[in-house]
Each structure stands twice: as C-alpha cells, then as structure tokens.
Design a protein around this motif. Structure first.
Motif, mmCIF file in Angstrom:
data_model
loop_
_atom_site.group_PDB
_atom_site.id
_atom_site.type_symbol
_atom_site.label_atom_id
_atom_site.label_comp_id
_atom_site.label_asym_id
_atom_site.label_seq_id
_atom_site.Cartn_x
_atom_site.Cartn_y
_atom_site.Cartn_z
ATOM 1 N N UNK A 152 0.832 -1.194 0.000
ATOM 2 C CA UNK A 152 0.000 0.000 0.000
ATOM 3 C C UNK A 152 0.871 1.250 0.000
ATOM 4 N N UNK A 153 0.413 2.265 -0.702
ATOM 5 C CA UNK A 153 1.046 3.568 -0.593
ATOM 6 C C UNK A 153 0.484 4.251 0.639
ATOM 7 N N UNK A 167 -0.564 12.633 -1.791
ATOM 8 C CA UNK A 167 -0.064 11.584 -2.686
ATOM 9 C C UNK A 167 -0.940 10.339 -2.644
ATOM 10 N N UNK A 168 -1.727 10.201 -1.589
ATOM 11 C CA UNK A 168 -2.635 9.063 -1.419
ATOM 12 C C UNK A 168 -4.028 9.615 -1.141
ATOM 13 N N UNK A 198 -7.652 4.430 5.355
ATOM 14 C CA UNK A 198 -6.200 4.552 5.466
ATOM 15 C C UNK A 198 -5.745 5.278 6.730
ATOM 16 N N UNK A 199 -6.667 5.583 7.634
ATOM 17 C CA UNK A 199 -6.256 6.073 8.949
ATOM 18 C C UNK A 199 -5.453 4.990 9.667
ATOM 19 N N UNK A 200 -5.801 3.732 9.427
ATOM 20 C CA UNK A 200 -5.101 2.605 10.073
ATOM 21 C C UNK A 200 -3.673 2.493 9.529
ATOM 22 N N UNK A 242 1.528 -6.942 7.714
ATOM 23 C CA UNK A 242 0.863 -5.638 7.634
ATOM 24 C C UNK A 242 1.890 -4.526 7.428
ATOM 25 N N UNK A 243 2.950 -4.560 8.195
ATOM 26 C CA UNK A 243 3.961 -3.512 8.086
ATOM 27 C C UNK A 243 4.722 -3.614 6.770
ATOM 28 N N UNK A 244 4.929 -4.835 6.294
ATOM 29 C CA UNK A 244 5.618 -5.002 5.018
ATOM 30 C C UNK A 244 4.805 -4.386 3.887
ATOM 31 N N UNK A 245 3.488 -4.452 4.017
ATOM 32 C CA UNK A 245 2.631 -3.953 2.944
ATOM 33 C C UNK A 245 2.584 -2.437 2.884
#
Length: 403
Positions: free
Chosen positions: A210-211, A345-346, A352-354, A386-389
């Motif tokens: 994810x960006x 940019x996103x 995307x608050x999470x 999750x963090x990798x994404x």
C-alpha cells in the motif's frame, strides 16, 4: 437388494378408467409405489408395450426412463433410507435432491440459511462469491470442482483485471462451503477428491503493498483549518479520531459507546474479531491523550449512549450495516475533496487512517510487537505482513545507493 420398475398400478381405478403410472420400488421385503402420471390401460399399452413412435410418446418414455434411473441413483446415495424423503426427491419436490443440492449456488444458499450466527456483512460476502462462480459457470456442480478447474477460474479472474486478493477471498468462501458440506453437513460424497491443500490448489497468502502518506501529509490533514463546510470539517475530525484511536476501523468508532471510556482509556473489542473462534482475541486499549480528549469533546454526542450518536440501543444487524455504509460514503466523499485541496499523494479515505497510524509508529522506530499490540493483532506474523505492505517508501532509500 433393490429393484425399480415402471408399472401401471391397477390396484385402484381412477376417474375415466385411468390408473396410476408408477415407479415400483422393491426394497428388501418392502414395496413402494411412486405415482408419476395417470393413464388408461389402452394408453399404457400403446406407449409402453407397442412403443408407438410419435414424438410425444418417445419423449414421455424417455422422461419415465430417466425417473427410474433417478430413483436408483437416489437410493444408492441415501443412507439410511428414508421412504418419505425418497419419494420427494424422485418427484423433485425436495430442494435438497442430490442433483440440486450439489449445485454450488444451492450449497451457498443452504450454508448462509443454516448459519444463524453469520453477520450480514459475511452473508453479503458469501452471496457475492456465489454470484462470481455462477457468472463464470452457471449451474456449477460441486463435483466439477477440482484443482484444474480452480486454476482456470483464477486465471480468468486475473485476466479480467480482478486483484489476487479479491480472487483469494472468493476461493476462501468456496473452501468453507466444501469443508462444511464434507465434514459437518455431510452431503458431498466421500469419494469426492478435495481440490485444496496438499496435492490440490493452494490459496496463496497475498498482502498487497500500500502507498501511505508521509508524516508531513498526515500532519497537514490534522492541522487543516480551512474548510468549505461543517460537513467537511466533521469528516476530517472523524479521520483524525480513527488515527488517534490506534488506527481503528470506522465500524468500531461508529458503534463505540461512552461506557467504553474507562478512566484514561478507551477499551473495546474490534467488531471484526467478536465472533472469531480464536481464544486469544485482544482488547484494544487506547490512551486518551489531551488531543484525543478534545476531539471526543468536539464530535461526541452526550445525549446518546454512542459517542457519535448515530445509533440507538436495540438496533438490528441489518440496520447497523445500512447506516454504517451510508455514513462511510458521506464521509469519504468529503475526504476526497480534502485530498485534492492538500494535493495528497494518497487519496484520503477512512480506511487509510489505520495505515497512517501504523506507518507513523514504524517511522518512529516503535517495535513491531508494540505496533501489533496496539493494532489488536493476534500474533506477530499478521503484524509482519501488515507492516511489510505499507513500507513502500523505504524502496527509495534502498535504491538510492545505485550508481
């Protein structure tokens, strides 16, 4: 030992000298008649003895022959034998007849109807998956599902522009249906070759990257004070509250109550995990900082048991889902205007608050275990994925060393 034959049952005469045309089932020492039509002795003689060759007679003989074959197949699959249900199945008066019950869309319907604990959102998800498979191949029988078929289905969906995560989501629903009707409500034949797992099709774990917004962009959203309307400001405040509440999903804020406040903390369970079978479901514990306290005071509705004041006690699951969907749509529309205003940019969305919460902590070198604990992840593996994404920006730091 059982035999099935087509006979004219002359034991009882009907009106106009007609008799019941029946399938006679001899099962052990018992005899069962299943009436399928009425005709005179003359009509029976013409159609089944002389075998007249007009189109109507040929089609009728075929129909009756098919019913006899159907009777044999149903008997072979029915253990223990139930005469009442057997009769219904042969005549097509039971929606759970083998040839119908194993149609995939019927299995989906039967599963969602029988699982009273399923949430509306989950039922909607299963219904969507059902429609996906039905569109790909109408009247698909579960016995046609093998690893080759699933591979072809996956290729078709991917070639149609559907994301791998969406394809996998439908496959997991399919796997649940097959497992349920193989192991719990056992109507799938035991000789059916299971299409998943070892030797079959493996559903890949896929976590799309994810960006995420930079810290500067997140700060610009929080500090924004130039709004086109009160509705736009409210949408921004909701986003910031999600961010400050450990990056929770909107559905959890939507149903959050004032009594979730315990001293200096907000303590609650995520809706996503409330019906999970896992025994290590975690409470979410949010420290109420001064910034969060001010935000709650600003958007909170004190004359309601719910902080946002959008719900009333006793709401139904259907009502909840409808209101939740409605408000997400309203808020995201306002957030999209803010995205353009700040040239983010996103695209700014509630969901995307999470990501923003997790990425802020990661950039501050908070440990993965602590981040996972705050997010409510059951184990570190979920947090790793999750963090990798969300860690796209590090790719620039890595490749800056290139010549």
């Amino acid at each position: 030992m059982a035999t099935f034959n087509l006979v004219l049952d002359t034991r009882v005469v009907k009106k106009n000298n007609q008799y019941n045309l029946s399938i006679r089932a001899n099962i052990g020492t018992k005899q069962l008649y299943i009436h399928i039509s009425k005709m005179t002795k003359e009509q029976y003689h013409q159609i089944f003895v002389k075998k007249t060759m007009d189109k109507q007679s040929i089609e009728f003989r075929k129909k009756c022959s098919d019913l006899v074959t159907k009777s044999e197949n149903i008997y072979n699959e029915m253990h223990p034998f139930d005469p009442k249900r057997f009769r219904k199945l042969v005549l097509g008066k039971d929606e759970t007849a083998p040839e119908n019950s194993l149609l995939l869309h019927n299995l989906f319907n039967r599963f969602t109807d029988s699982q009273t604990s399923l949430k509306k959102r989950t039922i909607d998800h299963f219904n969507y998956s059902k429609s996906v498979f039905h569109k790909y191949k109408p009247d698909l029988n579960v016995l046609d599902l093998d690893s080759k078929f699933i591979s072809q289905f996956v290729k078709y969906r991917l070639d149609s522009g559907v994301s791998l995560s969406a394809v996998n989501s439908s496959l997991r629903d399919l796997r649940r249906i097959i497992n349920y009707f193989s192991n719990e409500e056992c109507i799938i034949p035991k000789n059916y070759k299971y299409p998943f797992g070892k030797g079959g099709f493996s559903i890949q774990n896929f976590f799309p990257r994810k960006l995420v917004m930079s810290n500067e962009e997140i700060k610009s959203v929080i500090e924004l004070d130039d709004f086109d309307s009160k509705e736009q400001e409210y949408a921004r405040d909701i986003w910031v509250m999600l961010y400050r509440c450990n990056g929770i999903n909107f559905v959890d804020l939507f149903r959050m109550r004032w009594d979730n406040i315990k001293g200096d903390y907000l303590i609650f369970f995520r809706k996503k995990t409330e019906t999970t079978r896992k025994n290590n479901v975690k409470e979410i514990v949010v420290p109420i900082t001064e910034d969060l306290k001010k935000l709650i005071g600003k958007i909170g509705v004190r004359n309601s048991p719910y902080i946002l004041g959008k719900l009333q006690d006793g709401y139904s699951e259907s009502s909840f889902e409808n209101k939740n969907h409605k408000w997400k749509k309203i808020l995201n529309k306002e957030l999209s205007v803010i995205s353009e205003k700040l040239n983010l940019s996103v695209p700014l969305r509630l969901k995307n608050a999470r990501d923003s919460y997790a990425s802020t902590l990661r950039r501050a070198k908070v440990s993965k275990d602590d981040i996972g604990d705050m997010l409510g992840h059951a184990n570190s593996i979920v947090t790793e994925h999750y963090l990798a994404s969300i860690d796209m920006e590090t790719t620039f730091d890595i490749n800056k060393h290139l010549l």
